[in-house]
Scaffold this motif. Structure first.
Motif, PDB file in Angstrom:
ATOM      1  N   GLU A 145       0.832  -1.210   0.000  1.00  5.57           N
ATOM      2  CA  GLU A 145       0.000   0.000   0.000  1.00  5.57           C
ATOM      3  C   GLU A 145       0.864   1.257   0.000  1.00  5.57           C
ATOM      4  OE1 GLU A 145      -3.932  -1.801   2.219  1.00  5.57           O
ATOM      5  OE2 GLU A 145      -2.609  -0.454   3.333  1.00  5.57           O
ATOM      6  N   ASP A 146       2.060   1.136   0.523  1.00  5.76           N
ATOM      7  CA  ASP A 146       2.955   2.298   0.599  1.00  5.76           C
ATOM      8  C   ASP A 146       4.135   2.141  -0.363  1.00  5.76           C
ATOM      9  OD1 ASP A 146       3.404   4.787   1.630  1.00  5.76           O
ATOM     10  OD2 ASP A 146       4.334   4.096   3.496  1.00  5.76           O
ATOM     11  N   ALA A 147       3.841   1.531  -1.514  1.00  7.27           N
ATOM     12  CA  ALA A 147       4.915   1.227  -2.471  1.00  7.27           C
ATOM     13  C   ALA A 147       5.636   2.488  -2.946  1.00  7.27           C
ATOM     14  CB  ALA A 147       4.353   0.453  -3.652  1.00  7.27           C
ATOM     15  N   ASP A 148       4.908   3.611  -3.052  1.00  6.00           N
ATOM     16  CA  ASP A 148       5.561   4.831  -3.533  1.00  6.00           C
ATOM     17  C   ASP A 148       6.698   5.236  -2.594  1.00  6.00           C
ATOM     18  OD1 ASP A 148       3.890   4.953  -5.627  1.00  6.00           O
ATOM     19  OD2 ASP A 148       2.572   6.523  -4.817  1.00  6.00           O
ATOM     20  N   TYR A 149       6.402   5.119  -1.284  1.00  6.65           N
ATOM     21  CA  TYR A 149       7.414   5.461  -0.275  1.00  6.65           C
ATOM     22  C   TYR A 149       8.640   4.537  -0.428  1.00  6.65           C
ATOM     23  CZ  TYR A 149       9.525   5.729   4.406  1.00  6.65           C
ATOM     24  OH  TYR A 149      10.391   5.853   5.446  1.00  6.65           O
ATOM     25  N   LEU A 150       8.364   3.234  -0.574  1.00  6.30           N
ATOM     26  CA  LEU A 150       9.469   2.268  -0.669  1.00  6.30           C
ATOM     27  C   LEU A 150      10.236   2.439  -1.983  1.00  6.30           C
ATOM     28  CD1 LEU A 150       7.671  -0.856   0.838  1.00  6.30           C
ATOM     29  CD2 LEU A 150       9.428   0.544   1.937  1.00  6.30           C
ATOM     30  N   ASN A 151       9.523   2.760  -3.060  1.00  3.67           N
ATOM     31  CA  ASN A 151      10.210   3.001  -4.344  1.00  3.67           C
ATOM     32  C   ASN A 151      11.117   4.215  -4.256  1.00  3.67           C
ATOM     33  OD1 ASN A 151       9.149   0.835  -5.711  1.00  3.67           O
ATOM     34  ND2 ASN A 151       7.366   1.964  -6.455  1.00  3.67           N
ATOM     35  N   CYS A 152      10.647   5.224  -3.511  1.00  2.31           N
ATOM     36  CA  CYS A 152      11.444   6.436  -3.351  1.00  2.31           C
ATOM     37  C   CYS A 152      12.741   6.094  -2.598  1.00  2.31           C
ATOM     38  CB  CYS A 152      10.584   7.461  -2.610  1.00  2.31           C
ATOM     39  SG  CYS A 152      11.434   8.954  -2.223  1.00  2.31           S
ATOM     40  N   ASN A 153      12.625   5.271  -1.551  1.00  2.00           N
ATOM     41  CA  ASN A 153      13.838   4.851  -0.829  1.00  2.00           C
ATOM     42  C   ASN A 153      14.754   4.010  -1.719  1.00  2.00           C
ATOM     43  OD1 ASN A 153      13.062   6.204   1.425  1.00  2.00           O
ATOM     44  ND2 ASN A 153      12.258   4.411   2.498  1.00  2.00           N
ATOM     45  N   ALA A 154      14.152   3.168  -2.556  1.00  2.00           N
ATOM     46  CA  ALA A 154      14.971   2.341  -3.466  1.00  2.00           C
ATOM     47  C   ALA A 154      15.761   3.251  -4.408  1.00  2.00           C
ATOM     48  CB  ALA A 154      14.091   1.378  -4.250  1.00  2.00           C
TER      49      ALA A 154
END
Ligand SMILES: Cc1ncc(COP(=O)(O)O)c(C=O)c1O
Length: 362
Positions: free
Chosen positions: A267-276
Motif C-alpha cells: 500500500e505504501d509502495a511509492d514510499y518504498l520506491n522512493c527509498n529504493a
C-alpha cells in the motif's frame, strides 16, 4: 538413562553438512567489536538502511495474534497481485524467499539429483541442495562474473532438475539478460531466477512466466520492503506448481504480523520506491568514491551492494581492521572472492565513514 547413539539416527548425507554462514545480529557485532550497538556500521547483510514503511508498524499493531493466519494467504496474495499485476493463482508467500527455495527443493528433488549453480553467487541454493542430498554442479561465471550460458547447458545431465540464477547476482551485482534466461528455459529444466534485488536494477523476467511453465521467479520484502526481520518473500510461477507448493507447505507458514506488514508495504509502495531510488543513487555515489581509492576496484552493481576487489591478500586484513572499528562488511573465503568484500549500500553518512576508513586502510 539409555545411551542413544544419535549419530546413527541422523540422515547420513547430513552428517557432513557445511553450515550456512548467516549475518550475526548487531548486538553480537557490537559485543565482538567492544563498541556500543548504536555506533556499529552494519553494511554486511544488504538490509534496507531506511527500514520499513511507517505504515508497517501501524498495521502490525492492529493484528489479532490469537487467530491463525490464512493458510491460503488470500489477502496478502491479493495485495501482491494488485501491485505486481501477477494473477493470484501464480503467487505463493513464504517466510522469506529462503522458504520458497526450500519448498522447491522439497517438491522436486530426490537424493542424488543435481542442480546447476553459477559461482560466485548466493550460498542458499547449494546449502539447500546439500540439506536435501542433492549435488550442486558449480559452473564458473566468466571474468566479469557474467553467466556462462554455454557452460551451464553443457553441465546438464540426466540427474539435473533445476538451474538457479540470481539476478541481480549476490554478491557480484550482475543482471542476467532475457536472452540468457530464455536460453536456459529452452533446456526444459526448472529455472529459478532469484530477483531478491530487482527493485535496484528495475530488470525482471517475471512476465516470462506466462510463456514458460518451467520458470520460477523469487522476490523478497527483506530488501526493498525493509522487513527482513518479519520474513516475507514470494514466488511467481505456473498455477500447477503453486498448487503443489500449497499442498506441501506448512499451513501457517507466514505469521499474521507478516501478512499485515506485506499488505501495508505494498500500500505504501511509492514510499518504498522512493527509498529504493535513494539507495540506487547512493550506490552510484559510493562506486565513484571507491573508484578513487588506489588498490581497490568496485564492480558495477544492479543490487543494493557493491563488490570490491583488492590486491592479493589485502581484503582479509582490511576487513578485520574495519570490524575492530565497528564497520562490518561481508567477506568471502571462496577462491574467486578471497580478495574481495561486499559493501551494502547504507545511508550517505555511513558511506562517508566507510570511505574515510578505507582510504586509511587499503
Ligand atoms: C539473492 C538472495 N536471495 C534470497 C535472499 C533471502 O531473502 P529472504 O530474506 O526473503 O529469505 C537473500 C538474502 O540476502 C539474497 O541475497
Amino acid at each position: 538413562m539409555p545411551n542413544t547413539d544419535f549419530k546413527r539416527l541422523i540422515r547420513p548425507h547430513l552428517l557432513q553438512l557445511e553450515h550456512f554462514s548467516p549475518a550475526d545480529p548487531p548486538e553480537e557485532q557490537a559485543r565482538r567489536a567492544g563498541i556500543p550497538e548504536e555506533e556499529i556500521i552494519r553494511l554486511n547483510a544488504n538490509e534496507n538502511p531506511y527500514g520499513p514503511s511507517p505504515k508497517v508498524s501501524d498495521a502490525v499493531a492492529q493484528v489479532d495474534y490469537s487467530i491463525y493466519p490464512d493458510p491460503e494467504q488470500r489477502r496478502v496474495r491479493e495485495a501482491i497481485s494488485d501491485f505486481t499485476s501477477i494473477p493470484i493463482e501464480r503467487l505463493i508467500v513464504g517466510a522469506g524467499s529462503d522458504e520458497i527455495i526450500d519448498l522447491v527443493f522439497r517438491l522436486v528433488m530426490e537424493l542424488g539429483d543435481q542442480i546447476v549453480d553459477s559461482d560466485p553467487t548466493f550460498g542458499m541454493y547449494r546449502f539447500d541442495a546439500a540439506v536435501n542430498g542433492v549435488e550442486t554442479v558449480l559452473v564458473q561465471r566468466d571474468d566479469a562474473f557474467e553467466l556462462d550460458v554455454k557452460a551451464i547447458t553443457s553441465a546438464i545431465d540426466k540427474r539435473t532438475k533445476v538451474i538457479f540464477i540470481c539476478s541481480p547476482n549476490n554478491p557480484t551485482g550482475n543482471v542476467a539478460s532475457h536472452e540468457q534466461i530464455k536460453a536456459l528455459l529452452d533446456t526444459g529444466l526448472l529455472v529459478v531466477v532469484d530477483e531478491a534485488y530487482w527493485e535496484f536494477s528495475q530488470q525482471t523476467v517475471a512476465p516470462m512466466v506466462y510463456d514458460h511453465d518451467n520458470l520460477i521467479v523469487l522476490r523478497t520484502l527483506s530488501k526493498w520492503g525493509g522487513i527482513a526481520g518479519l520474513r516475507a518473500g514470494f514466488g511467481i510461477m505456473n498455477p500447477e506448481l503453486i498448487n503443489r507448493l500449497f499442498g506441501m507447505k506448512q499451513p501457517y507458514n507466514i505469521t499474521t504480523a507478516t501478512e499485515a506488514a506485506v499488505i501495508a508495504s505494498f500500500e505504501d509502495a511509492d514510499y518504498l520506491n522512493c527509498n529504493a531510488r535513494k539507495i540506487v543513487s547512493e550506490r552510484e555515489r559510493m562506486i565513484a568514491l571507491l573508484s578513487d581509492i588506489e588498490g581497490l576496484e568496485p564492480l558495477p552493481s544492479g543490487g543494493n551492494y557493491v563488490l570490491c576487489k583488492l590486491a592479493t591478500g589485502r581484503a582479509k586484513p582490511v576487513f578485520h581492521d574495519l570490524a575492530t572499528r565497528g564497520i562490518f562488511l561481508r567477506n568471502f573465503s571462496s577462491p574467486r572472492l578471497k580478495d574481495c568484500f561486499r559493501i551494502s549500500v547504507g545511508r550517505p553518512n555511513e558511506t562517508d565513514i566507510v570511505i574515510t576508513a578505507l582510504k586509511e586502510l587499503v
